[in-house]
Design a protein around this motif. Structure first.
Motif, PDB file in Angstrom:
ATOM      1  N   UNK A  27     -10.520  14.291  -1.104  1.00 35.61           N
ATOM      2  CA  UNK A  27     -10.684  13.657   0.201  1.00 35.61           C
ATOM      3  C   UNK A  27     -10.874  12.157   0.004  1.00 35.61           C
ATOM      4  N   UNK A  28     -10.045  11.365   0.675  1.00 29.66           N
ATOM      5  CA  UNK A  28     -10.042   9.909   0.525  1.00 29.66           C
ATOM      6  C   UNK A  28     -10.947   9.253   1.565  1.00 29.66           C
ATOM      7  N   UNK A  29     -11.446   8.072   1.203  1.00 31.06           N
ATOM      8  CA  UNK A  29     -12.273   7.300   2.121  1.00 31.06           C
ATOM      9  C   UNK A  29     -11.939   5.820   1.980  1.00 31.06           C
ATOM     10  N   UNK A  30     -11.424   5.230   3.060  1.00 28.49           N
ATOM     11  CA  UNK A  30     -11.050   3.817   3.013  1.00 28.49           C
ATOM     12  C   UNK A  30     -12.249   2.873   3.118  1.00 28.49           C
ATOM     13  N   UNK A  31     -13.435   3.395   3.332  1.00 31.23           N
ATOM     14  CA  UNK A  31     -14.633   2.547   3.303  1.00 31.23           C
ATOM     15  C   UNK A  31     -14.904   2.070   1.869  1.00 31.23           C
ATOM     16  N   UNK A  32     -14.423   2.808   0.893  1.00 31.17           N
ATOM     17  CA  UNK A  32     -14.646   2.460  -0.515  1.00 31.17           C
ATOM     18  C   UNK A  32     -13.701   1.378  -1.028  1.00 31.17           C
ATOM     19  N   UNK A  33     -12.749   0.949  -0.201  1.00 33.90           N
ATOM     20  CA  UNK A  33     -11.768  -0.060  -0.620  1.00 33.90           C
ATOM     21  C   UNK A  33     -12.212  -1.438  -0.156  1.00 33.90           C
ATOM     22  N   UNK A  34     -12.034  -2.424  -1.012  1.00 32.79           N
ATOM     23  CA  UNK A  34     -12.350  -3.811  -0.674  1.00 32.79           C
ATOM     24  C   UNK A  34     -11.115  -4.442  -0.040  1.00 32.79           C
ATOM     25  N   UNK A  35     -10.952  -4.258   1.270  1.00 35.25           N
ATOM     26  CA  UNK A  35      -9.777  -4.734   1.987  1.00 35.25           C
ATOM     27  C   UNK A  35      -9.788  -6.247   2.055  1.00 35.25           C
ATOM     28  N   UNK A  36      -8.715  -6.873   1.571  1.00 34.46           N
ATOM     29  CA  UNK A  36      -8.584  -8.330   1.625  1.00 34.46           C
ATOM     30  C   UNK A  36      -7.137  -8.684   1.909  1.00 34.46           C
ATOM     31  N   UNK A  37      -6.915  -9.448   2.954  1.00 33.49           N
ATOM     32  CA  UNK A  37      -5.570  -9.902   3.270  1.00 33.49           C
ATOM     33  C   UNK A  37      -4.769  -8.888   4.055  1.00 33.49           C
ATOM     34  N   UNK A  38      -3.453  -9.000   3.921  1.00 38.21           N
ATOM     35  CA  UNK A  38      -2.492  -8.210   4.694  1.00 38.21           C
ATOM     36  C   UNK A  38      -1.856  -7.146   3.817  1.00 38.21           C
ATOM     37  N   UNK A  39      -1.480  -6.019   4.448  1.00 41.75           N
ATOM     38  CA  UNK A  39      -0.921  -4.881   3.729  1.00 41.75           C
ATOM     39  C   UNK A  39       0.337  -4.384   4.433  1.00 41.75           C
ATOM     40  N   UNK A  40       1.291  -3.962   3.609  1.00 37.59           N
ATOM     41  CA  UNK A  40       2.504  -3.299   4.105  1.00 37.59           C
ATOM     42  C   UNK A  40       2.491  -1.874   3.577  1.00 37.59           C
ATOM     43  N   UNK A  70       0.873  -1.171   0.000  1.00 39.61           N
ATOM     44  CA  UNK A  70       0.000   0.000   0.000  1.00 39.61           C
ATOM     45  C   UNK A  70       0.909   1.220   0.000  1.00 39.61           C
ATOM     46  N   UNK A  71       1.097   1.804  -1.187  1.00 38.30           N
ATOM     47  CA  UNK A  71       2.067   2.883  -1.356  1.00 38.30           C
ATOM     48  C   UNK A  71       1.342   4.149  -1.816  1.00 38.30           C
ATOM     49  N   UNK A  72       0.715   4.818  -0.861  1.00 35.15           N
ATOM     50  CA  UNK A  72      -0.036   6.042  -1.129  1.00 35.15           C
ATOM     51  C   UNK A  72       0.592   7.169  -0.325  1.00 35.15           C
ATOM     52  N   UNK A  73       1.321   8.056  -0.989  1.00 36.39           N
ATOM     53  CA  UNK A  73       1.973   9.152  -0.270  1.00 36.39           C
ATOM     54  C   UNK A  73       0.963  10.077   0.403  1.00 36.39           C
ATOM     55  N   UNK A 126       6.899   6.723  -0.133  1.00 37.03           N
ATOM     56  CA  UNK A 126       8.052   6.720  -1.032  1.00 37.03           C
ATOM     57  C   UNK A 126       8.632   5.316  -1.046  1.00 37.03           C
ATOM     58  N   UNK A 127       9.936   5.207  -0.827  1.00 40.44           N
ATOM     59  CA  UNK A 127      10.608   3.904  -0.791  1.00 40.44           C
ATOM     60  C   UNK A 127      10.820   3.399   0.637  1.00 40.44           C
ATOM     61  N   UNK A 128      10.258   4.096   1.618  1.00 42.81           N
ATOM     62  CA  UNK A 128      10.506   3.760   3.022  1.00 42.81           C
ATOM     63  C   UNK A 128       9.285   3.071   3.629  1.00 42.81           C
ATOM     64  N   UNK A 129       9.540   1.976   4.330  1.00 44.51           N
ATOM     65  CA  UNK A 129       8.473   1.259   5.012  1.00 44.51           C
ATOM     66  C   UNK A 129       7.864   2.155   6.093  1.00 44.51           C
ATOM     67  N   UNK A 130       6.545   2.141   6.199  1.00 44.71           N
ATOM     68  CA  UNK A 130       5.849   3.005   7.144  1.00 44.71           C
ATOM     69  C   UNK A 130       4.966   2.168   8.069  1.00 44.71           C
ATOM     70  N   UNK A 131       4.378   2.827   9.046  1.00 44.64           N
ATOM     71  CA  UNK A 131       3.487   2.146   9.982  1.00 44.64           C
ATOM     72  C   UNK A 131       2.298   3.049  10.305  1.00 44.64           C
ATOM     73  N   UNK A 132       1.241   2.459  10.843  1.00 44.16           N
ATOM     74  CA  UNK A 132       0.088   3.226  11.286  1.00 44.16           C
ATOM     75  C   UNK A 132       0.465   3.900  12.612  1.00 44.16           C
ATOM     76  N   UNK A 133       0.216   5.204  12.742  1.00 41.70           N
ATOM     77  CA  UNK A 133       0.592   5.914  13.969  1.00 41.70           C
ATOM     78  C   UNK A 133      -0.089   5.333  15.207  1.00 41.70           C
ATOM     79  N   UNK A 134       0.580   5.525  16.340  1.00 41.13           N
ATOM     80  CA  UNK A 134       0.130   4.987  17.627  1.00 41.13           C
ATOM     81  C   UNK A 134      -0.452   6.067  18.519  1.00 41.13           C
ATOM     82  N   UNK A 135      -0.722   7.220  17.976  1.00 38.02           N
ATOM     83  CA  UNK A 135      -1.342   8.296  18.742  1.00 38.02           C
ATOM     84  C   UNK A 135      -2.243   9.105  17.814  1.00 38.02           C
TER      85      UNK A 135
END
Length: 194
Positions: free
Chosen positions: A49-62, A34-37, A66-75
């Motif tokens: 304005x983006x909405x992730x409800x419109x995505x058909x989420x299936x499986x696992x995502x990284x 999942x590479x969305x800057x 850019x070229x750097x691995x990211x994570x979901x914020x913890x705050x």
């Protein structure tokens, strides 16, 4: 993870083999990039304005920025960031042990409240190589979207007792991270991952 997989496989005896194999695949080896800057916590531009409800989420995502691995914020992430009105973040830290899949509650910021809309739970795994994979789900409404941030990983040090080293230990590189083997002063075998 492995014991759950073996138990599940035992219960699936007689089912098609491909079905069993797909269920037990390690998410660290089988994920979608999942590479969305626009998901960046630094993004305050919301012309689209983006909405992730419109995505058909299936499986696992990284996640990547850019070229750097990211994570979901913890705050809590402020409103109108990450390409959406109500950015999504996890309420507990990302895992620090790479052998477990953990569940994390997802919240979202809106109307001076860090968890305004209904929250949901996703799964997270820390993979060898110091990156996370996420089993993402649809949020309850729009406009909510998962945020992505970049924080450098700390160096992990793991020591093990009662390990016999050969006279000439060898170093192997399995991916983009480095593993160094050395003997600590207390005669334990240590690995340093960075």
């Amino acid at each position: 993870f492995l014991s759950k997989c073996v138990s599940w496989m035992w219960s699936m005896m007689g089912k098609p083999a491909g079905f069993v194999t797909a269920r037990c695949a390690d998410p660290c080896e089988h994920y979608t990039v999942l590479q969305d800057d626009w998901r960046s916590t630094n993004n305050t531009m919301n012309q689209i304005t983006r909405c992730d409800r419109d995505i058909n989420w299936q499986g696992w995502y990284r996640l990547f920025l850019g070229q750097i691995s990211a994570h979901i914020p913890e705050r809590c992430v402020g409103i109108n960031r990450c390409g959406t009105h109500a950015p999504m973040w996890i309420t507990e830290p990302n895992p620090t042990q790479s052998d477990a899949i953990v569940s994390r509650a997802v919240c979202n910021a809106w109307a001076n409240n860090c968890c305004y809309f209904n929250s949901h739970t996703i799964q997270v795994k820390l993979c060898y190589g110091n990156y996370y994979v996420y089993k993402l789900l649809k949020p309850s409404t729009c406009n909510l979207a998962y945020c992505a941030g970049i924080v450098p990983f700390e160096t992990f040090l793991h020591c093990d007792r009662n390990v016999i080293l050969p006279l000439n230990p060898q170093i192997q590189v399995f991916s983009k991270f480095t593993v160094l083997l050395f003997i600590h002063s207390n005669n334990n075998l240590c690995t340093k991952t960075s």
